[in-house]
Design a protein around this motif. Structure first.
Motif, PDB file in Angstrom:
ATOM      1  N   GLU A  46       3.090  -0.998  10.314  1.00  0.00           N
ATOM      2  CA  GLU A  46       3.286  -1.325   8.909  1.00  0.00           C
ATOM      3  C   GLU A  46       4.707  -0.988   8.460  1.00  0.00           C
ATOM      4  OE1 GLU A  46      -0.861   0.248   9.772  1.00  0.00           O
ATOM      5  OE2 GLU A  46       1.169   1.029  10.027  1.00  0.00           O
ATOM      6  N   PHE A  47       5.254  -1.814   7.570  1.00  0.00           N
ATOM      7  CA  PHE A  47       6.508  -1.478   6.887  1.00  0.00           C
ATOM      8  C   PHE A  47       6.542  -2.189   5.547  1.00  0.00           C
ATOM      9  CE2 PHE A  47       7.544  -5.268   9.334  1.00  0.00           C
ATOM     10  CZ  PHE A  47       8.475  -5.979   8.577  1.00  0.00           C
ATOM     11  N   CYS A  48       7.363  -1.656   4.641  1.00  0.00           N
ATOM     12  CA  CYS A  48       7.459  -2.207   3.287  1.00  0.00           C
ATOM     13  C   CYS A  48       8.889  -2.675   3.024  1.00  0.00           C
ATOM     14  CB  CYS A  48       7.094  -1.156   2.237  1.00  0.00           C
ATOM     15  SG  CYS A  48       5.380  -0.584   2.312  1.00  0.00           S
ATOM     16  N   VAL A  49       8.995  -3.793   2.334  1.00  0.00           N
ATOM     17  CA  VAL A  49      10.286  -4.265   1.848  1.00  0.00           C
ATOM     18  C   VAL A  49      10.315  -3.979   0.351  1.00  0.00           C
ATOM     19  CG1 VAL A  49      11.894  -6.189   1.697  1.00  0.00           C
ATOM     20  CG2 VAL A  49      10.287  -6.057   3.632  1.00  0.00           C
ATOM     21  N   ILE A  50      11.198  -3.093  -0.052  1.00  0.00           N
ATOM     22  CA  ILE A  50      11.253  -2.597  -1.424  1.00  0.00           C
ATOM     23  C   ILE A  50      12.087  -3.543  -2.280  1.00  0.00           C
ATOM     24  CG2 ILE A  50      11.804  -0.609  -2.870  1.00  0.00           C
ATOM     25  CD1 ILE A  50       9.615  -0.100  -0.748  1.00  0.00           C
ATOM     26  N   GLU A  51      11.670  -3.715  -3.512  1.00  0.00           N
ATOM     27  CA  GLU A  51      12.363  -4.598  -4.436  1.00  0.00           C
ATOM     28  C   GLU A  51      13.727  -4.035  -4.830  1.00  0.00           C
ATOM     29  OE1 GLU A  51       9.957  -1.709  -6.938  1.00  0.00           O
ATOM     30  OE2 GLU A  51       9.748  -2.765  -5.006  1.00  0.00           O
ATOM     31  N   ALA A  52      14.613  -4.914  -5.298  1.00  0.00           N
ATOM     32  CA  ALA A  52      15.923  -4.484  -5.807  1.00  0.00           C
ATOM     33  C   ALA A  52      15.736  -3.626  -7.061  1.00  0.00           C
ATOM     34  CB  ALA A  52      16.779  -5.706  -6.122  1.00  0.00           C
ATOM     35  N   GLY A  53      16.679  -2.730  -7.300  1.00  0.00           N
ATOM     36  CA  GLY A  53      16.638  -1.901  -8.500  1.00  0.00           C
ATOM     37  C   GLY A  53      15.854  -0.620  -8.340  1.00  0.00           C
ATOM     38  N   ASN A  54      15.415  -0.292  -7.127  1.00  0.00           N
ATOM     39  CA  ASN A  54      14.672   0.948  -6.886  1.00  0.00           C
ATOM     40  C   ASN A  54      15.658   2.110  -6.860  1.00  0.00           C
ATOM     41  OD1 ASN A  54      13.543   3.154  -5.078  1.00  0.00           O
ATOM     42  ND2 ASN A  54      11.732   1.868  -5.304  1.00  0.00           N
ATOM     43  N   SER A  55      15.661   2.918  -7.920  1.00  0.00           N
ATOM     44  CA  SER A  55      16.660   3.978  -8.044  1.00  0.00           C
ATOM     45  C   SER A  55      16.430   5.108  -7.042  1.00  0.00           C
ATOM     46  CB  SER A  55      16.671   4.536  -9.467  1.00  0.00           C
ATOM     47  OG  SER A  55      15.381   5.056  -9.813  1.00  0.00           O
ATOM     48  N   HIS A  84       5.545   4.895   8.223  1.00  0.00           N
ATOM     49  CA  HIS A  84       5.986   3.513   8.116  1.00  0.00           C
ATOM     50  C   HIS A  84       7.370   3.482   7.477  1.00  0.00           C
ATOM     51  CE1 HIS A  84       4.036   4.092   4.153  1.00  0.00           C
ATOM     52  NE2 HIS A  84       4.873   3.151   3.704  1.00  0.00           N
ATOM     53  N   LEU A  85       8.066   2.387   7.702  1.00  0.00           N
ATOM     54  CA  LEU A  85       9.454   2.269   7.264  1.00  0.00           C
ATOM     55  C   LEU A  85       9.531   1.559   5.923  1.00  0.00           C
ATOM     56  CD1 LEU A  85      11.097   1.144  10.644  1.00  0.00           C
ATOM     57  CD2 LEU A  85      10.401   3.433   9.905  1.00  0.00           C
ATOM     58  N   HIS A  86      10.519   1.960   5.113  1.00  0.00           N
ATOM     59  CA  HIS A  86      10.833   1.291   3.865  1.00  0.00           C
ATOM     60  C   HIS A  86      12.227   0.675   3.976  1.00  0.00           C
ATOM     61  CE1 HIS A  86       7.867   3.759   1.136  1.00  0.00           C
ATOM     62  NE2 HIS A  86       7.260   2.911   1.944  1.00  0.00           N
ATOM     63  N   LEU A  87      12.291  -0.640   3.846  1.00  0.00           N
ATOM     64  CA  LEU A  87      13.565  -1.352   3.849  1.00  0.00           C
ATOM     65  C   LEU A  87      13.953  -1.666   2.413  1.00  0.00           C
ATOM     66  CD1 LEU A  87      12.964  -3.849   6.799  1.00  0.00           C
ATOM     67  CD2 LEU A  87      13.759  -1.475   6.879  1.00  0.00           C
ATOM     68  N   THR A  88      15.217  -1.501   2.094  1.00  0.00           N
ATOM     69  CA  THR A  88      15.668  -1.640   0.719  1.00  0.00           C
ATOM     70  C   THR A  88      16.270  -3.018   0.454  1.00  0.00           C
ATOM     71  OG1 THR A  88      17.871  -0.762   1.176  1.00  0.00           O
ATOM     72  CG2 THR A  88      16.146   0.837   0.622  1.00  0.00           C
ATOM     73  N   SER A  89      16.465  -3.309  -0.826  1.00  0.00           N
ATOM     74  CA  SER A  89      17.079  -4.569  -1.282  1.00  0.00           C
ATOM     75  C   SER A  89      18.224  -4.214  -2.222  1.00  0.00           C
ATOM     76  CB  SER A  89      16.056  -5.443  -2.007  1.00  0.00           C
ATOM     77  OG  SER A  89      14.943  -5.717  -1.176  1.00  0.00           O
ATOM     78  N   ALA A  90      19.440  -4.579  -1.840  1.00  0.00           N
ATOM     79  CA  ALA A  90      20.605  -4.192  -2.630  1.00  0.00           C
ATOM     80  C   ALA A  90      20.716  -4.991  -3.917  1.00  0.00           C
ATOM     81  CB  ALA A  90      21.885  -4.352  -1.805  1.00  0.00           C
ATOM     82  N   ARG A  91      20.261  -6.247  -3.895  1.00  0.00           N
ATOM     83  CA  ARG A  91      20.419  -7.107  -5.075  1.00  0.00           C
ATOM     84  C   ARG A  91      19.258  -8.093  -5.150  1.00  0.00           C
ATOM     85  NH1 ARG A  91      23.996  -8.218  -1.207  1.00  0.00           N
ATOM     86  NH2 ARG A  91      25.542  -6.857  -2.177  1.00  0.00           N
ATOM     87  N   SER A  92      19.137  -8.743  -6.285  1.00  0.00           N
ATOM     88  CA  SER A  92      18.079  -9.727  -6.478  1.00  0.00           C
ATOM     89  C   SER A  92      18.172 -10.814  -5.416  1.00  0.00           C
ATOM     90  CB  SER A  92      18.201 -10.353  -7.871  1.00  0.00           C
ATOM     91  OG  SER A  92      17.216 -11.339  -8.060  1.00  0.00           O
ATOM     92  N   GLY A  93      17.057 -11.144  -4.824  1.00  0.00           N
ATOM     93  CA  GLY A  93      17.013 -12.150  -3.769  1.00  0.00           C
ATOM     94  C   GLY A  93      16.999 -11.568  -2.375  1.00  0.00           C
ATOM     95  N   GLU A 120       2.722  -4.120  -8.192  1.00  0.00           N
ATOM     96  CA  GLU A 120       3.651  -3.332  -7.394  1.00  0.00           C
ATOM     97  C   GLU A 120       4.725  -4.249  -6.817  1.00  0.00           C
ATOM     98  OE1 GLU A 120       1.513   0.391  -5.489  1.00  0.00           O
ATOM     99  OE2 GLU A 120       0.389  -1.436  -5.043  1.00  0.00           O
ATOM    100  N   GLY A 121       5.945  -3.783  -6.832  1.00  0.00           N
ATOM    101  CA  GLY A 121       7.047  -4.664  -6.478  1.00  0.00           C
ATOM    102  C   GLY A 121       7.321  -4.798  -4.994  1.00  0.00           C
ATOM    103  N   HIS A 122       6.806  -3.860  -4.177  1.00  0.00           N
ATOM    104  CA  HIS A 122       7.121  -3.929  -2.750  1.00  0.00           C
ATOM    105  C   HIS A 122       6.206  -4.921  -2.037  1.00  0.00           C
ATOM    106  CE1 HIS A 122       3.908  -0.872  -2.999  1.00  0.00           C
ATOM    107  NE2 HIS A 122       3.580  -1.282  -1.788  1.00  0.00           N
ATOM    108  N   ILE A 123       6.661  -5.385  -0.883  1.00  0.00           N
ATOM    109  CA  ILE A 123       5.903  -6.321  -0.050  1.00  0.00           C
ATOM    110  C   ILE A 123       5.601  -5.635   1.268  1.00  0.00           C
ATOM    111  CG2 ILE A 123       5.961  -8.540   1.155  1.00  0.00           C
ATOM    112  CD1 ILE A 123       7.836  -9.530  -1.079  1.00  0.00           C
TER     113      ILE A 123
END
Length: 234
Positions: A110-119, A64-73, A98-101
């Motif tokens: 299935e895929f996940c949208v990862i929260e901002a700040g994931n190092s 499954h794919l993980h999409l990232t979030s560069a900033r809050s929002g 857990e912060g991902h959706i």
């Protein structure tokens, strides 16, 4: 290393429809190819390919794919865009803290949208990771096969990434669910020059297995966990 990972290929009942979903979500163009619909990669972001198949999805995918979030929002914006394009929310047992959706595309992938700040995924780009079920052995295999260094190797979990950065490919370690049918997703690779048969033999020495059948201009193999992949010449 002359072997390149071009795309993750998805079996799809309606390739054009699911390709348009991902094109809208990732901001890419759909290119028709001989097998189906392709979203070419750009920079160090992996491509996605969608090919016709009548096989119904049974159980969770092995990838499954993980999409990232560069900033809050960004996370909520990505989720809203995905839902507008035809995705749905998915409960896979994730905990509230857990912060991902977790979402599913129009064909249930299935895929996940990862929260901002994931190092861990910082700097990987929007398509940050291909997350796979798999053993440490298969992570080591793909590291050698592609010439991509291990960027994570702990507690039987592994991840690799091109030396130039971009999308990571990760394996979650055992236990791995039995493979009961052909995977609906698989790696699509290209050999840029060199000796195609010699490259196939190298992959076999690393732990791959030749499979019966094939595709035009390509050889079908399985990695040490039994996952099918295809190597194209040129």
């Amino acid at each position: 290393m002359s072997l390149r990972l071009l795309a993750v290929t998805f079996d799809a009942l309606e390739p054009a429809r699911v390709a348009q979903f991902w094109a809208g979500l990732l901001g890419r163009e759909v290119v028709e190819d001989a097998e189906g619909a392709l979203l070419p990669g750009h920079g160090m972001q992996l491509g996605l390919q969608f090919v016709p198949s009548l096989a119904e999805k049974v159980g969770p995918n092995r990838m499954h794919l993980h999409l990232t979030s560069a900033r809050s929002g960004d996370q909520q914006q990505t989720v809203a865009t995905a839902l507008r394009l035809g995705a749905g929310h998915l409960d896979v047992g994730q905990r509230p803290e857990e912060g991902h959706i977790v979402l599913a595309d129009p064909e249930g992938n299935e895929f996940c949208v990862i929260e901002a700040g994931n190092s861990y995924l910082a700097g990987c780009g929007f398509l940050g990771e291909i997350a796979c079920d798999g053993t440490r052995e298969v992570g080591l295999f793909w590291s050698e096969a592609l010439g991509w260094p291990l960027v994570w190797d702990q507690d039987q979990e592994t991840a690799i990434q091109s030396p130039h950065g971009g999308t990571k490919v990760a394996w979650g370690g055992p236990p791995v669910a039995p493979l009961i049918q052909r995977n609906r997703q698989r790696f699509n690779l290209a050999l840029a020059g060199g000796d195609p048969e010699g490259e196939v033999e190298r992959l076999v020495r690393l732990g791959a297995t030749r499979l019966d059948g094939g595709v035009a201009g390509g050889t079908v193999l399985a990695d040490p966990d039994g996952n099918e992949f295809c190597v194209h010449a040129g």
